[in-house]
Motif scaffolding. Sequence first.
Motif, PDB file in Angstrom:
ATOM      1  N   SER A   1       1.004  -1.210  -0.325  1.00 14.44           N
ATOM      2  CA  SER A   1       0.250  -0.254   0.051  1.00 14.44           C
ATOM      3  C   SER A   1       1.065   1.255  -0.309  1.00 14.44           C
ATOM      4  CB  SER A   1      -1.082   0.242   1.496  1.00 14.44           C
ATOM      5  OG  SER A   1      -0.121   0.604   2.231  1.00 14.44           O
ATOM      6  N   ASN A  59       1.004  12.523  -1.954  1.00 11.00           N
ATOM      7  CA  ASN A  59      -0.138  11.914  -1.947  1.00 11.00           C
ATOM      8  C   ASN A  59      -0.527  10.696  -1.274  1.00 11.00           C
ATOM      9  OD1 ASN A  59      -0.593  14.175  -4.084  1.00 11.00           O
ATOM     10  ND2 ASN A  59       1.272  13.070  -5.712  1.00 11.00           N
ATOM     11  N   LYS A 113      -2.874  11.779   1.607  1.00  7.10           N
ATOM     12  CA  LYS A 113      -3.728  12.057   1.164  1.00  7.10           C
ATOM     13  C   LYS A 113      -5.301  10.678   0.704  1.00  7.10           C
ATOM     14  CE  LYS A 113      -5.263  16.458   0.919  1.00  7.10           C
ATOM     15  NZ  LYS A 113      -5.562  16.443   1.391  1.00  7.10           N
ATOM     16  N   GLN A 114      -3.921   9.799   0.127  1.00  8.17           N
ATOM     17  CA  GLN A 114      -4.138   8.515  -0.159  1.00  8.17           C
ATOM     18  C   GLN A 114      -4.682   8.022   0.793  1.00  8.17           C
ATOM     19  OE1 GLN A 114      -1.795   5.905  -2.932  1.00  8.17           O
ATOM     20  NE2 GLN A 114      -3.573   4.477  -2.248  1.00  8.17           N
ATOM     21  N   GLU A 123      -9.501   7.010   1.250  1.00  7.78           N
ATOM     22  CA  GLU A 123      -9.395   5.449   1.286  1.00  7.78           C
ATOM     23  C   GLU A 123     -10.232   5.085   3.127  1.00  7.78           C
ATOM     24  OE1 GLU A 123      -5.991   3.617  -1.604  1.00  7.78           O
ATOM     25  OE2 GLU A 123      -5.915   3.508   0.360  1.00  7.78           O
TER      26      GLU A 123
END
Lengths: 315, 323
Positions: free
Chosen positions: B139, B194, B197-198, B202
């Motif tokens: 991840s 990023n 943020k992701q 999620e």
Amino acid sequence: MAEKKNKDDLFVLADNRSSDAEKIYAPNYSYWRSVVRSFFSKKTNYVALGVLIVILLLSFINPLVSGYTTDAPNINNGDLHLLPPGTTFDGIFYIFGTDHQGDSLFAAIWAGARTSLVLALVASAINMSVGVVVGAFWGYSKAVDKIMTEVYNIISNVPFILFVTVFMYIAGSGFWQLVAAMTITGWIGIAYFIRTQVIIIRDREYNLASRCLGTSIPRMVTRNILPYLTSVIVTLLSREIPSYISYEVFLSYIGVGIDASTPSLGRMIQMYATWMDQKPYVFWIPVAVAACVTISLYVVGQNLADSSDPKTHMI
Amino acid sequence: MPNNKEVVLSLKNINIVFKQGKKKFHAVHDCSFDIYKGETFSLVGESGSGKTTIGRAIVRINQLESGEIIYKGKKISGQIPKEEDRQVIRNIQMIFQDPASSLNERATVDYIVSEGLYNFHLYKSEEDRLNKVTKAMESVGLLPEHITRYPHEFSGGQRQRIGIARSIVMEPEFIVADEPISALDVSIRAQVLNLLKQFQVERGLTYLFIAHDLSVVRFISDRIAVIHKGRIVELAESEELFNFPLHPYTHSLMSAIPIPDPILEKKKKLFTYDGSEHDYSVDKPSWVEIKPGHFIFANEKEKEIYKKKIQERKIHNEEFEKK
């Protein structure tokens, strides 16, 4: 126009896969394998280790075979006294010759070396394990630090040699008395040294990170602190073991060490010191062996400590 | 920012004092703010202003002198029951500033990432643990084969991502990100941002983002608090703060942002702040909400000036719209 076309032919769009960028192509790292590799990358280590192994084998096997005792069984056999090195007498070859009591110097030396080595190993095993455990908690807990620092200030102000000498006068000479004398206060210097090392790494960020993950103190000590101290502990050991041999030699030499019934390098050197002028080999061979024991232990230990520092593992 | 404003974490008048013998250092003065679920709350200020101290107080490395920290309606500062303590540790995780020193150099990545799992026994079997570690590694864009490696074999960006994997594997709800990109090369900062943020999108994470780089803060945060010498001087929504800074210190911070245009940069006027603008000898300052959602540290006189400024701007905006 043709030129441009040519350029297009020369350059091909590279295939960009981000997972390729993450790959590590270096071989897998293993701590102990790297320690061994780094240790044997030095030629002198082969020599030092070889000497050490020979010394250890001789001092633990020879006394079993030679049956040397301190009773001086040949004292009345004048022909056997003070034979020079390399003499064959009665079909027995005396490589180091014999002493003034008619004992084989070779057998006497290894019997003595065994006692000295066992003493050094026992004393340093006790001091190191007590010192490292106490030092770890001393460095980790501020409450323990307050008390222990005062204890240290008091004990470390009494000269070690003075303490050991007085203790030996009171307790009497002997192997276990000497072990006790060396270990009653000997651990505190090691503990103090470990304490300082623990304090240095205690508040590093990775330890804070472990606290944020809820790691318990015993796990912190075993996984976060002690692995960092491996090379420090090996360095200490390489200094401690030879120093106990030296202490034994010194204390037996001044007459407060091991009793007369136990063979030891120190007592032997003291006994042979009177022959220094007439038969120098009787005195100098035990001294040289004592030096070989401490030097080989020290060199192997120091180089092992260097090798166990991961900074030396970079290729 | 989500519309339903559920308060996740709330700091109430916290003071943090560092003591050494008789010496005292007051690091954080009377600081209060709320963080809402799912938002990114940023704390900006110069070095030594107390940003990290506040962050560390939330993960309870630093003790409070007074005040309290409330997480989901429960007090988490000071002495709390052991079971609650463990719950809080699981739910609040931290990402550290320096990837070079925040990973245990003598442990494999496998151990580093699973440390939290071991502590809370968050796995059913050895297989399950490996599976979780592998997933966490993937991840953050690292490869499963990396788990047998040691931290020194990785680059700064990769190490920081290992640090993120270590906190993400705990499945926390709240993350204190203490300058997670300041030690990284400029080229990989965006990658890490990023990623953060992701994860927020999620998993609905809430962040407390500590930084001194305002351009980054503007990109990532919903609300921003400006801290100066241990005191929060202004707090507002991100765009509001950037477009209409009221406090002179915020002003000076804004003026320090470099402009990537040499001509403009040359003409730029720097605004310095040293606290001499305020006269707090008689008229004592307080923490006031000058406009809905916009808080400022000011005394009565300053309040009037700020209100006037807001009024002027309102008129200006209206005129602008008419045109």
